[in-house]
Design a protein around this motif. Structure first.
Motif, PDB file in Angstrom:
ATOM      1  N   GLU A 225       0.835  -1.206   0.000  1.00  0.00           N
ATOM      2  CA  GLU A 225       0.000   0.000   0.000  1.00  0.00           C
ATOM      3  C   GLU A 225       0.871   1.258   0.000  1.00  0.00           C
ATOM      4  N   LYS A 226       1.895   1.264   0.826  1.00  0.00           N
ATOM      5  CA  LYS A 226       2.819   2.402   0.874  1.00  0.00           C
ATOM      6  C   LYS A 226       3.503   2.609  -0.472  1.00  0.00           C
ATOM      7  N   LEU A 227       3.928   1.517  -1.070  1.00  0.00           N
ATOM      8  CA  LEU A 227       4.602   1.589  -2.361  1.00  0.00           C
ATOM      9  C   LEU A 227       3.708   2.226  -3.412  1.00  0.00           C
ATOM     10  N   LYS A 228       2.473   1.787  -3.474  1.00  0.00           N
ATOM     11  CA  LYS A 228       1.547   2.318  -4.475  1.00  0.00           C
ATOM     12  C   LYS A 228       1.217   3.790  -4.221  1.00  0.00           C
ATOM     13  N   GLN A 229       1.070   4.146  -2.968  1.00  0.00           N
ATOM     14  CA  GLN A 229       0.666   5.504  -2.618  1.00  0.00           C
ATOM     15  C   GLN A 229       1.791   6.516  -2.789  1.00  0.00           C
ATOM     16  N   ASN A 230       3.017   6.078  -2.611  1.00  0.00           N
ATOM     17  CA  ASN A 230       4.138   7.015  -2.557  1.00  0.00           C
ATOM     18  C   ASN A 230       4.968   7.095  -3.827  1.00  0.00           C
ATOM     19  N   SER A 231       4.582   6.370  -4.865  1.00  0.00           N
ATOM     20  CA  SER A 231       5.363   6.404  -6.101  1.00  0.00           C
ATOM     21  C   SER A 231       4.474   6.611  -7.316  1.00  0.00           C
ATOM     22  N   THR A 232       4.628   7.744  -7.951  1.00  0.00           N
ATOM     23  CA  THR A 232       3.923   8.008  -9.199  1.00  0.00           C
ATOM     24  C   THR A 232       4.426   7.078 -10.293  1.00  0.00           C
ATOM     25  N   ILE A 233       5.717   6.836 -10.301  1.00  0.00           N
ATOM     26  CA  ILE A 233       6.314   5.960 -11.312  1.00  0.00           C
ATOM     27  C   ILE A 233       5.674   4.581 -11.261  1.00  0.00           C
ATOM     28  N   VAL A 234       5.575   4.036 -10.062  1.00  0.00           N
ATOM     29  CA  VAL A 234       4.999   2.701  -9.895  1.00  0.00           C
ATOM     30  C   VAL A 234       3.520   2.700 -10.238  1.00  0.00           C
ATOM     31  N   SER A 235       2.786   3.672  -9.741  1.00  0.00           N
ATOM     32  CA  SER A 235       1.340   3.694  -9.965  1.00  0.00           C
ATOM     33  C   SER A 235       1.002   3.834 -11.446  1.00  0.00           C
ATOM     34  N   GLU A 236       1.800   4.603 -12.187  1.00  0.00           N
ATOM     35  CA  GLU A 236       1.527   4.751 -13.618  1.00  0.00           C
ATOM     36  C   GLU A 236       1.799   3.464 -14.380  1.00  0.00           C
ATOM     37  N   ARG A 237       2.822   2.732 -13.984  1.00  0.00           N
ATOM     38  CA  ARG A 237       3.097   1.451 -14.635  1.00  0.00           C
ATOM     39  C   ARG A 237       1.975   0.442 -14.352  1.00  0.00           C
ATOM     40  N   LEU A 238       1.428   0.540 -13.147  1.00  0.00           N
ATOM     41  CA  LEU A 238       0.295  -0.325 -12.812  1.00  0.00           C
ATOM     42  C   LEU A 238      -0.911   0.002 -13.671  1.00  0.00           C
ATOM     43  N   LEU A 239      -1.168   1.286 -13.868  1.00  0.00           N
ATOM     44  CA  LEU A 239      -2.302   1.704 -14.694  1.00  0.00           C
ATOM     45  C   LEU A 239      -2.130   1.266 -16.138  1.00  0.00           C
ATOM     46  N   ASP A 240      -0.882   1.239 -16.607  1.00  0.00           N
ATOM     47  CA  ASP A 240      -0.600   0.815 -17.974  1.00  0.00           C
ATOM     48  C   ASP A 240      -0.600  -0.706 -18.115  1.00  0.00           C
ATOM     49  N   GLU A 241      -0.802  -1.403 -16.986  1.00  0.00           N
ATOM     50  CA  GLU A 241      -0.829  -2.867 -16.947  1.00  0.00           C
ATOM     51  C   GLU A 241       0.504  -3.477 -17.399  1.00  0.00           C
ATOM     52  N   LYS A 242       1.579  -2.736 -17.177  1.00  0.00           N
ATOM     53  CA  LYS A 242       2.912  -3.242 -17.477  1.00  0.00           C
ATOM     54  C   LYS A 242       3.618  -3.736 -16.222  1.00  0.00           C
ATOM     55  N   LEU A 243       2.910  -3.676 -15.108  1.00  0.00           N
ATOM     56  CA  LEU A 243       3.495  -4.061 -13.832  1.00  0.00           C
ATOM     57  C   LEU A 243       2.433  -4.713 -12.960  1.00  0.00           C
ATOM     58  N   LYS A 244       2.846  -5.722 -12.232  1.00  0.00           N
ATOM     59  CA  LYS A 244       1.991  -6.350 -11.227  1.00  0.00           C
ATOM     60  C   LYS A 244       2.760  -6.362  -9.909  1.00  0.00           C
ATOM     61  N   ILE A 245       2.072  -6.020  -8.824  1.00  0.00           N
ATOM     62  CA  ILE A 245       2.671  -6.087  -7.490  1.00  0.00           C
ATOM     63  C   ILE A 245       1.904  -7.124  -6.690  1.00  0.00           C
ATOM     64  N   VAL A 246       2.633  -8.064  -6.129  1.00  0.00           N
ATOM     65  CA  VAL A 246       1.999  -9.117  -5.344  1.00  0.00           C
ATOM     66  C   VAL A 246       2.705  -9.253  -3.999  1.00  0.00           C
ATOM     67  N   GLY A 247       1.983  -9.821  -3.052  1.00  0.00           N
ATOM     68  CA  GLY A 247       2.561 -10.130  -1.753  1.00  0.00           C
ATOM     69  C   GLY A 247       2.748 -11.620  -1.611  1.00  0.00           C
ATOM     70  N   GLY A 248       3.716 -11.992  -0.818  1.00  0.00           N
ATOM     71  CA  GLY A 248       3.956 -13.406  -0.584  1.00  0.00           C
ATOM     72  C   GLY A 248       4.386 -13.663   0.857  1.00  0.00           C
ATOM     73  N   ARG A 249       4.166 -14.891   1.299  1.00  0.00           N
ATOM     74  CA  ARG A 249       4.610 -15.327   2.626  1.00  0.00           C
ATOM     75  C   ARG A 249       5.450 -16.582   2.445  1.00  0.00           C
ATOM     76  N   TYR A 250       6.660 -16.540   2.987  1.00  0.00           N
ATOM     77  CA  TYR A 250       7.555 -17.686   2.888  1.00  0.00           C
ATOM     78  C   TYR A 250       7.472 -18.502   4.170  1.00  0.00           C
ATOM     79  N   ASP A 251       7.244 -19.808   4.010  1.00  0.00           N
ATOM     80  CA  ASP A 251       7.145 -20.721   5.143  1.00  0.00           C
ATOM     81  C   ASP A 251       8.515 -21.313   5.432  1.00  0.00           C
ATOM     82  N   LEU A 252       9.075 -20.993   6.577  1.00  0.00           N
ATOM     83  CA  LEU A 252      10.405 -21.471   6.937  1.00  0.00           C
ATOM     84  C   LEU A 252      10.442 -22.987   7.087  1.00  0.00           C
ATOM     85  N   ASP A 253       9.330 -23.588   7.439  1.00  0.00           N
ATOM     86  CA  ASP A 253       9.297 -25.038   7.685  1.00  0.00           C
ATOM     87  C   ASP A 253       9.235 -25.854   6.407  1.00  0.00           C
TER      88      ASP A 253
END
Length: 238
Positions: free
Chosen positions: A203-231
């Motif tokens: 959320e911070k990344l999207k809100q604080n970067s015009t560069i990132v948000s514009e690439r998202l609008l152009d559908e040239k970028l995807k931002i995803v979250g992930g969780r790594y399981d240590l076990d």
């Protein structure tokens, strides 16, 4: 970070980044970052994969790692020579600095495949934000993954309200807003905040970067979250 990699002409850069690119160009126009090399594009450009294809490659690599079928690609002498003058990573990873969360290993990739940004708690500081913008605007990576992990020490310290010595308390402070977002969740409080923190940093990344948000609008970028399981070694998309 190789300055020759993906350095693009001024017109192409503006086309990629829109108004955000104009502001960034103005800020660095007189700096050594652009220099002589800025006036010439790389002769042989590499077309980045689609965001979906890049994410698919990441997750398939993690599946190989979990199944102990890793291929360990792009680690040869020839690969070293290939990357000497340019890099073309297909994905950017913002991960915790934890020694057990090494992206090239978890996703079975090699030299030049991933643009890694690693900091305790996988937090978006101004420096991290600038690095992510570089990955998007200059390297044109089509996917960013913010990757948290099980039993994260930084998240644990934030949840427990610990006051850490020196500058270490800065990352605890950066994670605290995520605690409020997870307060009503059932289950393990640390793991809940691990996931909430990934979402908060995106959320911070999207809100604080015009560069990132514009690439998202152009559908040239995807931002995803992930969780790594240590076990298990498995990465789960959030």
């Amino acid at each position: 970070m190789n300055q020759n990699n993906g350095l693009i002409g001024r017109r192409n850069f503006l086309n990629l980044t829109g108004n955000g690119g104009i502001a960034l160009m103005a800020a660095v126009a007189g700096s050594a970052f652009w220099g002589v090399q800025a006036n010439r594009a790389i002769a042989a450009t590499v077309e980045p994969p689609s965001p979906d294809a890049a994410l698919k490659r990441l997750m398939e690599g993690n599946q190989r790692f979990v199944q102990h079928k890793a291929k360990h690609p792009d680690q040869s002498e020839a690969r070293i020579q290939e990357l000497a003058q340019a890099q073309h990573p297909f994905a950017t990873l913002l991960t915790c600095a934890d020694s057990r969360v090494s992206p090239e290993i978890l996703f079975d990739e090699g030299l030049g495949d991933l643009f890694d940004i690693r900091v305790a708690g996988n937090i978006v500081t101004p420096e991290v934000l600038g690095s992510l913008e570089y990955a998007v605007a200059v390297l044109t990576t089509p996917v960013i993954m913010v990757l948290g992990h099980e039993r994260c020490g930084a998240v644990t310290a934030a949840v427990q309200g610990e006051r850490l010595p020196g500058s270490m308390n800065s990352f605890v402070k950066a994670i605290k807003p995520a605690i409020a977002k997870a307060k009503d969740e059932s289950g393990d409080p640390v793991d809940n905040v691990v996931i909430a923190n990934v979402r908060y940093q995106i959320e911070k990344l999207k809100q604080n970067s015009t560069i990132v948000s514009e690439r998202l609008l152009d559908e040239k970028l995807k931002i995803v979250g992930g969780r790594y399981d240590l076990d298990t070694g498995k990465v789960t998309l959030i």
